[in-house]
Design a protein around this motif. Structure first.
Motif, mmCIF file in Angstrom:
data_model
loop_
_atom_site.group_PDB
_atom_site.id
_atom_site.type_symbol
_atom_site.label_atom_id
_atom_site.label_comp_id
_atom_site.label_asym_id
_atom_site.label_seq_id
_atom_site.Cartn_x
_atom_site.Cartn_y
_atom_site.Cartn_z
ATOM 1 N N SER A 273 3.137 0.818 -6.341
ATOM 2 C CA SER A 273 1.737 0.537 -6.043
ATOM 3 C C SER A 273 1.487 -0.867 -5.473
ATOM 4 O O SER A 273 1.829 -1.879 -6.084
ATOM 5 C CB SER A 273 0.945 0.731 -7.338
ATOM 6 N N ASN A 274 0.843 -0.920 -4.302
ATOM 7 C CA ASN A 274 0.408 -2.204 -3.742
ATOM 8 C C ASN A 274 -0.615 -2.855 -4.666
ATOM 9 O O ASN A 274 -0.688 -4.079 -4.774
ATOM 10 C CB ASN A 274 -0.262 -1.997 -2.374
ATOM 11 N N HIS A 275 -1.424 -2.019 -5.298
ATOM 12 C CA HIS A 275 -2.466 -2.524 -6.190
ATOM 13 C C HIS A 275 -1.857 -3.263 -7.389
ATOM 14 O O HIS A 275 -2.351 -4.319 -7.783
ATOM 15 C CB HIS A 275 -3.339 -1.349 -6.643
ATOM 16 N N VAL B 269 -7.475 5.226 4.207
ATOM 17 C CA VAL B 269 -8.133 5.559 2.946
ATOM 18 C C VAL B 269 -7.131 6.004 1.885
ATOM 19 O O VAL B 269 -6.267 6.848 2.140
ATOM 20 C CB VAL B 269 -9.165 6.698 3.167
ATOM 21 N N GLY B 270 -7.261 5.390 0.691
ATOM 22 C CA GLY B 270 -6.519 5.854 -0.484
ATOM 23 C C GLY B 270 -7.523 6.344 -1.515
ATOM 24 O O GLY B 270 -7.765 7.531 -1.675
ATOM 25 N N THR B 271 -8.182 5.387 -2.203
ATOM 26 C CA THR B 271 -9.238 5.764 -3.154
ATOM 27 C C THR B 271 -10.622 5.812 -2.505
ATOM 28 O O THR B 271 -11.586 6.210 -3.128
ATOM 29 C CB THR B 271 -9.319 4.729 -4.297
ATOM 30 N N ALA B 272 -10.729 5.324 -1.273
ATOM 31 C CA ALA B 272 -11.996 5.232 -0.512
ATOM 32 C C ALA B 272 -12.860 4.041 -0.946
ATOM 33 O O ALA B 272 -14.013 3.926 -0.529
ATOM 34 C CB ALA B 272 -12.822 6.521 -0.563
ATOM 35 N N THR B 273 -12.303 3.124 -1.732
ATOM 36 C CA THR B 273 -13.076 1.953 -2.167
ATOM 37 C C THR B 273 -13.322 0.986 -1.016
ATOM 38 O O THR B 273 -14.428 0.463 -0.851
ATOM 39 C CB THR B 273 -12.332 1.223 -3.308
ATOM 40 N N THR B 274 -12.287 0.738 -0.218
ATOM 41 C CA THR B 274 -12.438 -0.155 0.938
ATOM 42 C C THR B 274 -13.432 0.435 1.937
ATOM 43 O O THR B 274 -14.311 -0.252 2.445
ATOM 44 C CB THR B 274 -11.065 -0.370 1.611
ATOM 45 N N LEU B 275 -13.286 1.731 2.172
ATOM 46 C CA LEU B 275 -14.217 2.449 3.053
ATOM 47 C C LEU B 275 -15.647 2.296 2.537
ATOM 48 O O LEU B 275 -16.568 1.995 3.307
ATOM 49 C CB LEU B 275 -13.809 3.936 3.095
ATOM 50 N N GLY C 219 -3.999 -8.047 2.649
ATOM 51 C CA GLY C 219 -4.865 -6.923 2.952
ATOM 52 C C GLY C 219 -6.082 -6.756 2.069
ATOM 53 O O GLY C 219 -6.645 -7.721 1.578
ATOM 54 N N ASN C 220 -6.420 -5.501 1.867
ATOM 55 C CA ASN C 220 -7.685 -5.184 1.205
ATOM 56 C C ASN C 220 -7.664 -5.422 -0.300
ATOM 57 O O ASN C 220 -8.701 -5.532 -0.931
ATOM 58 C CB ASN C 220 -8.053 -3.726 1.489
ATOM 59 N N LYS C 221 -6.479 -5.510 -0.904
ATOM 60 C CA LYS C 221 -6.424 -5.511 -2.370
ATOM 61 C C LYS C 221 -7.099 -6.726 -2.995
ATOM 62 O O LYS C 221 -7.756 -6.614 -4.016
ATOM 63 C CB LYS C 221 -4.960 -5.433 -2.844
ATOM 64 N N LEU C 222 -6.950 -7.870 -2.357
ATOM 65 C CA LEU C 222 -7.543 -9.081 -2.920
ATOM 66 C C LEU C 222 -9.067 -8.962 -2.954
ATOM 67 O O LEU C 222 -9.706 -9.395 -3.915
ATOM 68 C CB LEU C 222 -7.110 -10.290 -2.087
ATOM 69 N N PHE C 223 -9.638 -8.359 -1.925
ATOM 70 C CA PHE C 223 -11.098 -8.185 -1.891
ATOM 71 C C PHE C 223 -11.542 -7.262 -3.032
ATOM 72 O O PHE C 223 -12.528 -7.527 -3.708
ATOM 73 C CB PHE C 223 -11.529 -7.600 -0.541
ATOM 74 N N LYS C 224 -10.793 -6.188 -3.227
ATOM 75 C CA LYS C 224 -11.169 -5.246 -4.290
ATOM 76 C C LYS C 224 -11.041 -5.877 -5.675
ATOM 77 O O LYS C 224 -11.719 -5.508 -6.608
ATOM 78 C CB LYS C 224 -10.289 -3.981 -4.212
ATOM 79 N N LEU C 225 -10.139 -6.857 -5.794
ATOM 80 C CA LEU C 225 -9.901 -7.492 -7.097
ATOM 81 C C LEU C 225 -10.906 -8.580 -7.430
ATOM 82 O O LEU C 225 -11.069 -8.958 -8.593
ATOM 83 C CB LEU C 225 -8.491 -8.118 -7.128
ATOM 84 N N VAL D 26 2.765 3.864 4.539
ATOM 85 C CA VAL D 26 1.896 4.695 3.683
ATOM 86 C C VAL D 26 0.472 4.795 4.243
ATOM 87 O O VAL D 26 -0.142 5.868 4.178
ATOM 88 C CB VAL D 26 1.858 4.136 2.238
ATOM 89 N N TYR D 27 -0.015 3.708 4.800
ATOM 90 C CA TYR D 27 -1.418 3.679 5.242
ATOM 91 C C TYR D 27 -1.580 3.362 6.729
ATOM 92 O O TYR D 27 -2.082 4.168 7.500
ATOM 93 C CB TYR D 27 -2.201 2.626 4.449
ATOM 94 N N ASN D 28 -1.183 2.132 7.099
ATOM 95 C CA ASN D 28 -1.574 1.660 8.430
ATOM 96 C C ASN D 28 -0.823 2.327 9.572
ATOM 97 O O ASN D 28 -1.388 2.509 10.653
ATOM 98 C CB ASN D 28 -1.432 0.136 8.497
ATOM 99 N N HIS E 180 -6.080 -3.770 9.677
ATOM 100 C CA HIS E 180 -4.737 -3.745 9.073
ATOM 101 C C HIS E 180 -4.896 -4.172 7.615
ATOM 102 O O HIS E 180 -5.163 -5.337 7.326
ATOM 103 C CB HIS E 180 -3.799 -4.696 9.810
ATOM 104 N N THR E 181 -4.741 -3.218 6.705
ATOM 105 C CA THR E 181 -5.018 -3.483 5.288
ATOM 106 C C THR E 181 -3.792 -3.999 4.536
ATOM 107 O O THR E 181 -3.829 -4.100 3.309
ATOM 108 C CB THR E 181 -5.547 -2.206 4.621
ATOM 109 N N GLY E 182 -2.714 -4.302 5.245
ATOM 110 C CA GLY E 182 -1.545 -4.910 4.594
ATOM 111 C C GLY E 182 -0.610 -3.860 4.006
ATOM 112 O O GLY E 182 -0.288 -2.869 4.665
HETATM 113 C C1 LIG Z 1 -4.616 0.529 -1.289
HETATM 114 C C2 LIG Z 1 -4.456 0.500 0.192
HETATM 115 C C3 LIG Z 1 -5.324 1.198 1.045
HETATM 116 C C4 LIG Z 1 -6.388 2.114 0.553
HETATM 117 O O1 LIG Z 1 -7.510 1.441 0.089
HETATM 118 P P1 LIG Z 1 -8.576 2.217 -0.776
HETATM 119 O O2 LIG Z 1 -9.611 1.203 -1.021
HETATM 120 O O3 LIG Z 1 -7.902 2.669 -2.046
HETATM 121 O O4 LIG Z 1 -9.049 3.391 -0.003
HETATM 122 C C5 LIG Z 1 -5.150 1.060 2.415
HETATM 123 N N1 LIG Z 1 -4.150 0.305 2.909
HETATM 124 C C6 LIG Z 1 -3.295 -0.359 2.122
HETATM 125 C C7 LIG Z 1 -2.206 -1.134 2.739
HETATM 126 C C8 LIG Z 1 -3.407 -0.276 0.737
HETATM 127 O O5 LIG Z 1 -2.510 -0.919 -0.038
#
Ligand SMILES: *Cc1c(COP(=O)(O)O)cnc(C)c1O
Length: 305
Positions: free
Chosen positions: A74-76, A179-185, A45-51, A260-262, A288-290
């Motif tokens: 934490s997924n992060h 959205v969690g922290t809104a970084t991906t958004l 998902g999105n975490k690798l991109f943020k890292l 939690v998210y999707n 789908h952010t994983g």
């Molecule tokens: C962390 C996470 C998000 C939220 O991403 P943010 O960039 O923090 O808003 C969404 N989906 C999944 C599966 C996550 O692990």
């Protein structure tokens, strides 16, 4: 589709798949999913991109150490632990609260990746994770690169901007993201796409999204549409409506969702379709952010997958 092997990790291809919202068939709406969850079995998902940019910075440093923050599920943290080890970096986590009698599966996993786990009393954690106090952190843990909690930072958003490269232009009317922290958004907004961006907060009453986007240097002329009604009572909260939605979604689409998210985002999209929010002819892309590792914290046998 473009390559994503920016940290020399073996990654799977990301595909866009047509899906059913599990409603009576509507020939005038088209729903698709960008399967970032399929990217990698662990750092999905999105975490690798943020890292990405934090990993690059740490790789260029002499100390080759990453330090970050997170909760016990934490997924992060899971993604950081795995990516750091793959890249040959040392990783340190400050974890909120105290160690429980039985460590979470997430922290077990992080330790298996040689991540150093340090528990922090909640108040100290809150202060330090919100605005990292570098002097304190360096005196305690040595030299390192700090990744803010959840990857919430300009470098995180810049990395997330690359997610937009997987989305062909002029193909979709709406892009939906949790959205969690809104970084991906923020990353998606920075990509400057023409599609309408719809945000589904996983937290209750998340009123600070505009402020967060400003901090992440998104120009405030571009704002997403935020759907506040699908947090199911708050972060990590769930009920049987959500679980049965996840099971039906899996049965129809053969795609697992995280609770939690999707799952909340997809539940929201289904509800909005039912209410006629999307005009006829819409082509809706859900990202789908994983985050599937988080499902291990649910009671056994609830999920059909
Ligand atoms: C962390 C996470 C998000 C939220 O991403 P943010 O960039 O923090 O808003 C969404 N989906 C999944 C599966 C996550 O692990």
């Amino acid at each position: 589709m473009q390559e994503t092997d920016f940290v020399n990790m073996e990654l799977n291809e990301v595909v866009i798949k047509k899906i059913s919202p599990i409603l009576p068939q509507r020939s005038d709406l088209h729903l698709y999913m960008l399967r970032l969850d399929a990217l990698h079995p662990i750092v999905s998902g999105n975490k690798l991109f943020k890292l990405k940019y934090y990993l690059e910075e740490a790789l260029q440093s002499t100390h080759r150490t990453l330090l970050t923050f997170g909760g016990a599920y934490s997924n992060h943290l899971a993604a950081t632990a795995y990516a750091a080890r793959e890249a040959g970096l040392r990783s340190i986590a400050c974890v909120r609260g105290e160690e429980g009698r039985k460590p979470s599966h997430t922290l077990d996993f992080c330790r298996s990746q040689q991540m150093e786990i340090h528990f922090m009393e909640r108040e100290l954690y809150r202060q330090i994770s919100e605005t990292p106090h570098e002097d304190f952190l360096t005196s305690r843990f040595g030299p390192h690169i700090t990744i803010p909690s959840g990857g919430f930072g300009v470098m995180g958003a810049r990395g997330a901007r690359d997610i937009a490269d997987f989305i062909p232009e002029n193909s979709f009317s709406h892009i939906c993201v949790a959205v969690g922290t809104a970084t991906t958004l923020a990353g998606l907004l920075m990509a400057g796409r023409k599609e309408k961006i719809i945000a589904f907060p996983a937290l209750k009453g998340m009123t600070d999204i505009p402020e967060r986007l400003r901090k992440l240097t998104v120009q405030n002329t571009i704002q997403p549409e935020v759907m506040q009604d699908y947090s199911f009572g708050g972060f990590g909260k769930w009920n049987m409506d959500l679980i049965s939605y996840m099971n039906r979604f899996y049965k129809v689409n053969n795609i697992p969702l995280d609770f939690v998210y999707n799952a909340k985002m997809m539940f929201g999209i289904t509800d909005l379709i039912r209410k006629g929010f999307f005009p006829p002819g819409s082509h809706i892309l859900a990202i789908h952010t994983g985050g599937l590792q988080g499902n291990d914290s649910l009671p056994a046998n609830l999920l059909a997958f």
